[in-house]
Design an enzyme around this catalytic site. Structure first.
Site, short mmCIF file in Angstrom:
data_model
loop_
_atom_site.label_atom_id
_atom_site.label_comp_id
_atom_site.label_asym_id
_atom_site.label_seq_id
_atom_site.Cartn_x
_atom_site.Cartn_y
_atom_site.Cartn_z
N ARG A 35 -6.56 4.45 -4.87
CA ARG A 35 -5.93 5.19 -5.68
C ARG A 35 -5.79 4.04 -6.94
O ARG A 35 -5.65 4.48 -8.31
CB ARG A 35 -4.57 5.59 -5.41
CG ARG A 35 -4.60 6.87 -4.49
CD ARG A 35 -3.22 6.95 -3.76
NE ARG A 35 -2.76 5.54 -3.04
CZ ARG A 35 -1.56 5.47 -2.50
NH1 ARG A 35 -0.62 6.31 -2.33
NH2 ARG A 35 -1.36 4.48 -1.79
N SER A 140 -6.47 1.26 15.33
CA SER A 140 -5.46 0.27 15.42
C SER A 140 -5.09 -0.04 16.92
O SER A 140 -5.54 1.03 17.67
CB SER A 140 -4.13 0.81 14.70
OG SER A 140 -3.10 -0.17 15.03
N TYR A 153 3.50 6.53 13.45
CA TYR A 153 2.07 5.77 12.79
C TYR A 153 1.41 5.68 14.25
O TYR A 153 -0.01 5.91 14.05
CB TYR A 153 2.48 4.32 12.52
CG TYR A 153 1.48 3.52 12.23
CD1 TYR A 153 0.52 3.87 10.93
CD2 TYR A 153 1.01 2.37 13.21
CE1 TYR A 153 -0.61 3.04 10.90
CE2 TYR A 153 -0.07 1.63 12.79
CZ TYR A 153 -1.05 1.92 11.63
OH TYR A 153 -2.11 1.04 11.39
N PRO A 183 -7.76 -2.84 15.04
CA PRO A 183 -7.22 -4.13 14.85
C PRO A 183 -5.69 -4.16 15.43
O PRO A 183 -4.94 -3.37 15.40
CB PRO A 183 -7.25 -4.63 13.68
CG PRO A 183 -8.12 -3.24 12.90
CD PRO A 183 -7.93 -2.14 13.86
N GLY A 184 -5.48 -5.49 15.76
CA GLY A 184 -4.01 -5.73 16.23
C GLY A 184 -3.43 -6.21 14.61
O GLY A 184 -3.85 -5.51 13.79
N LEU A 185 -2.62 -7.28 14.73
CA LEU A 185 -1.84 -7.80 13.46
C LEU A 185 -2.76 -8.24 12.55
O LEU A 185 -3.40 -9.55 12.87
CB LEU A 185 -0.76 -8.58 13.80
CG LEU A 185 0.49 -7.88 14.77
CD1 LEU A 185 1.25 -8.99 15.53
CD2 LEU A 185 1.31 -7.44 13.79
N THR A 188 -2.27 -8.52 5.74
CA THR A 188 -2.59 -7.77 4.50
C THR A 188 -1.56 -7.16 3.66
O THR A 188 -0.32 -7.61 3.93
CB THR A 188 -3.53 -6.39 4.80
OG1 THR A 188 -2.88 -5.39 5.57
CG2 THR A 188 -4.85 -6.95 5.67
P1 NDP Z 1 -3.19 -2.48 2.80
O1 NDP Z 1 -2.16 -1.69 2.33
O2 NDP Z 1 -3.77 -3.79 2.47
O3 NDP Z 1 -4.75 -1.31 2.35
C1 NDP Z 1 -4.42 -0.06 2.65
C2 NDP Z 1 -5.67 0.55 1.56
O4 NDP Z 1 -5.57 2.02 1.94
C3 NDP Z 1 -5.46 0.34 0.17
O5 NDP Z 1 -6.80 0.02 -0.50
C4 NDP Z 1 -4.79 1.59 -0.45
O6 NDP Z 1 -5.06 1.91 -1.72
C5 NDP Z 1 -5.49 2.65 0.58
N1 NDP Z 1 -4.70 3.94 0.61
C6 NDP Z 1 -3.38 4.05 1.33
N2 NDP Z 1 -3.16 5.33 1.01
C7 NDP Z 1 -4.21 6.10 0.35
C8 NDP Z 1 -4.40 7.22 -0.14
N3 NDP Z 1 -3.34 8.27 -0.12
N4 NDP Z 1 -5.28 7.67 -0.96
C9 NDP Z 1 -6.47 6.58 -1.04
N5 NDP Z 1 -6.41 5.24 -0.61
C10 NDP Z 1 -5.25 4.92 0.08
O7 NDP Z 1 -3.48 -2.45 4.33
P2 NDP Z 1 -4.87 -2.75 5.40
O8 NDP Z 1 -5.90 -3.18 4.74
O9 NDP Z 1 -4.11 -3.55 6.52
O10 NDP Z 1 -5.16 -1.22 5.98
C11 NDP Z 1 -6.34 -0.77 6.13
C12 NDP Z 1 -6.32 0.14 7.62
O11 NDP Z 1 -6.27 -0.87 8.45
C13 NDP Z 1 -5.44 0.98 7.66
O12 NDP Z 1 -6.14 2.46 8.20
C14 NDP Z 1 -4.43 0.58 8.63
O13 NDP Z 1 -3.63 1.60 9.26
C15 NDP Z 1 -5.26 -0.11 9.46
N6 NDP Z 1 -4.82 -1.27 10.50
C16 NDP Z 1 -4.20 -2.26 9.64
C17 NDP Z 1 -3.57 -3.56 10.62
C18 NDP Z 1 -2.76 -4.33 10.05
O14 NDP Z 1 -2.13 -4.97 10.71
N7 NDP Z 1 -2.83 -4.82 8.57
C19 NDP Z 1 -3.96 -3.17 11.93
C20 NDP Z 1 -4.66 -2.11 12.40
C21 NDP Z 1 -4.94 -1.26 11.69
P3 NDP Z 1 -4.47 2.41 -2.86
O15 NDP Z 1 -2.83 2.12 -2.49
O16 NDP Z 1 -4.95 1.75 -4.10
O17 NDP Z 1 -4.62 3.83 -2.77
C1 8X3 Z 2 -1.22 -1.92 12.54
C2 8X3 Z 2 -0.80 -2.83 13.70
O1 8X3 Z 2 1.01 -3.50 15.50
O2 8X3 Z 2 1.62 -2.85 13.21
O3 8X3 Z 2 -1.94 -0.96 13.09
O4 8X3 Z 2 0.76 -1.35 14.54
S1 8X3 Z 2 0.77 -2.61 14.31
#
Ligand code: NDP
Ligand code: 8X3
Length: 253
Positions: A35, A140, A153, A183-185, A188
């Site tokens: 976005r 995740s 979640y 992924p785990g933790l 970001t």
């Molecule tokens: P970030 O918050 O850094 O990135 C999330 C991304 O998703 C951003 O680029 C955001 O872009 C985009 N996004 C969120 N909502 C929308 C929307 N409605 N429309 C379009 N884009 C959207 O988090 P992560 O990089 O950590 O997360 C990426 C993925 O990894 C997620 O699916 C998360 O569940 C998963 N994950 C993360 C973990 C962690 O510990 N960080 C562990 C396991 C899984 P914008 O806001 O510009 O729209």
């Molecule tokens: C993100 C990792 O442990 O916060 O998917 O669910 S956790």
């Protein structure tokens, strides 16, 4: 020659941004979505200055009309999409079910689940025209086990796990591979988003141990994509060394 296109959702931050950098280095042509337009343009400019071909589109994956319009307007030279990385997602809040916030639940279900479905439905017809197409869903550890107050979640990520397996069956006759990275933790903006801008609370999630970096997940994605066409790496569960389960994390303080 027109190299094939890799489409990454949620490329404006974290794991999606790291995947863009990693795949640009490997020579991919990229579509970056999210976005936050300015962030996407900044990343695109950087990657273009390094020689990558990049197309940026800013829309909300929760809105099917926006998703469909986005796909309709992809320029011809980027329409040969071989790889879709369904990464856009979030957690909102961390509360027990009996006091959870319904708006937060809707946001997670609409983004993590419906967004992934809308994108897949709209993009797959283009991918069917391309050899060796591959969908990678970012799941995740929360899609493998549940933890207290993680209810919705965890539910969405369990559903991503189920959809990954279901897509693999449906797309089998089309020879389209489907994989997930779980992924785990990972440090970001994930926790900053989950705790609605509370930086102290977000930082505390990653204190006292070495969490994964977004680049570690991009490496796993690149590993899946380098496999020869007869190999499908179906799922990679990737944890920090200091993490054994969602709630077993070895912290030094
Ligand atoms: P970030 O918050 O850094 O990135 C999330 C991304 O998703 C951003 O680029 C955001 O872009 C985009 N996004 C969120 N909502 C929308 C929307 N409605 N429309 C379009 N884009 C959207 O988090 P992560 O990089 O950590 O997360 C990426 C993925 O990894 C997620 O699916 C998360 O569940 C998963 N994950 C993360 C973990 C962690 O510990 N960080 C562990 C396991 C899984 P914008 O806001 O510009 O729209
Ligand atoms: C993100 C990792 O442990 O916060 O998917 O669910 S956790």
């Amino acid at each position: 020659m027109n190299p094939q296109t890799f489409l990454i959702t949620g490329a404006s931050s974290g794991i999606g941004g790291a995947c863009a950098e990693r795949l640009a280095k490997a020579g991919a042509k990229l579509i970056l979505t999210g976005r936050r337009k300015e962030r996407l343009h900044d990343l695109a400019k950087k990657l273009q200055s390094e020689g990558a071909q990049v197309y940026v589109a800013s829309f909300d994956v929760r809105n099917n009309d926006e998703v469909v319009d986005f796909v309709k307007t992809i320029p011809t030279e980027f329409r040969n999409i071989r790889v879709l990385i369904n990464n856009a997602g979030l957690a909102a809040g961390l509360d027990p079910i009996q006091s959870g916030d319904v708006d937060q639940w809707d946001r997670m279900i609409d983004t993590n689940l419906k967004g992934l479905l809308y994108m897949s439905r709209a993009v797959l017809p283009l991918m069917m025209e391309v050899k060796d197409a591959h969908v990678i869903n970012i799941g995740s550890i929360a899609g493998k086990e549940v933890y207290g107050s993680g209810n919705v979640y965890c539910g969405t990520k369990h559903a991503v796990d189920a959809l990954t397996r279901a897509m693999r069956i449906d797309l089998l006759p089309l020879n389209i591979r489907v994989s997930s990275v779980s992924p785990g933790l990972v440090e970001t903006e994930f926790s900053l988003v989950r705790f609605e801008g509370d930086q102290d609370r977000a930082s505390s999630v990653y204190k006292g141990y070495q969490p994964l970096l977004a680049e570690d997940i991009a490496d796993a994605v690149a590993y899946i994509l380098q496999a020869p066409s007869h190999v499908n790496i179906a799922d990679i569960l990737i944890l920090p060394t200091a993490q054994a389960s969602s709630r077993d994390v070895s912290r030094s303080n």
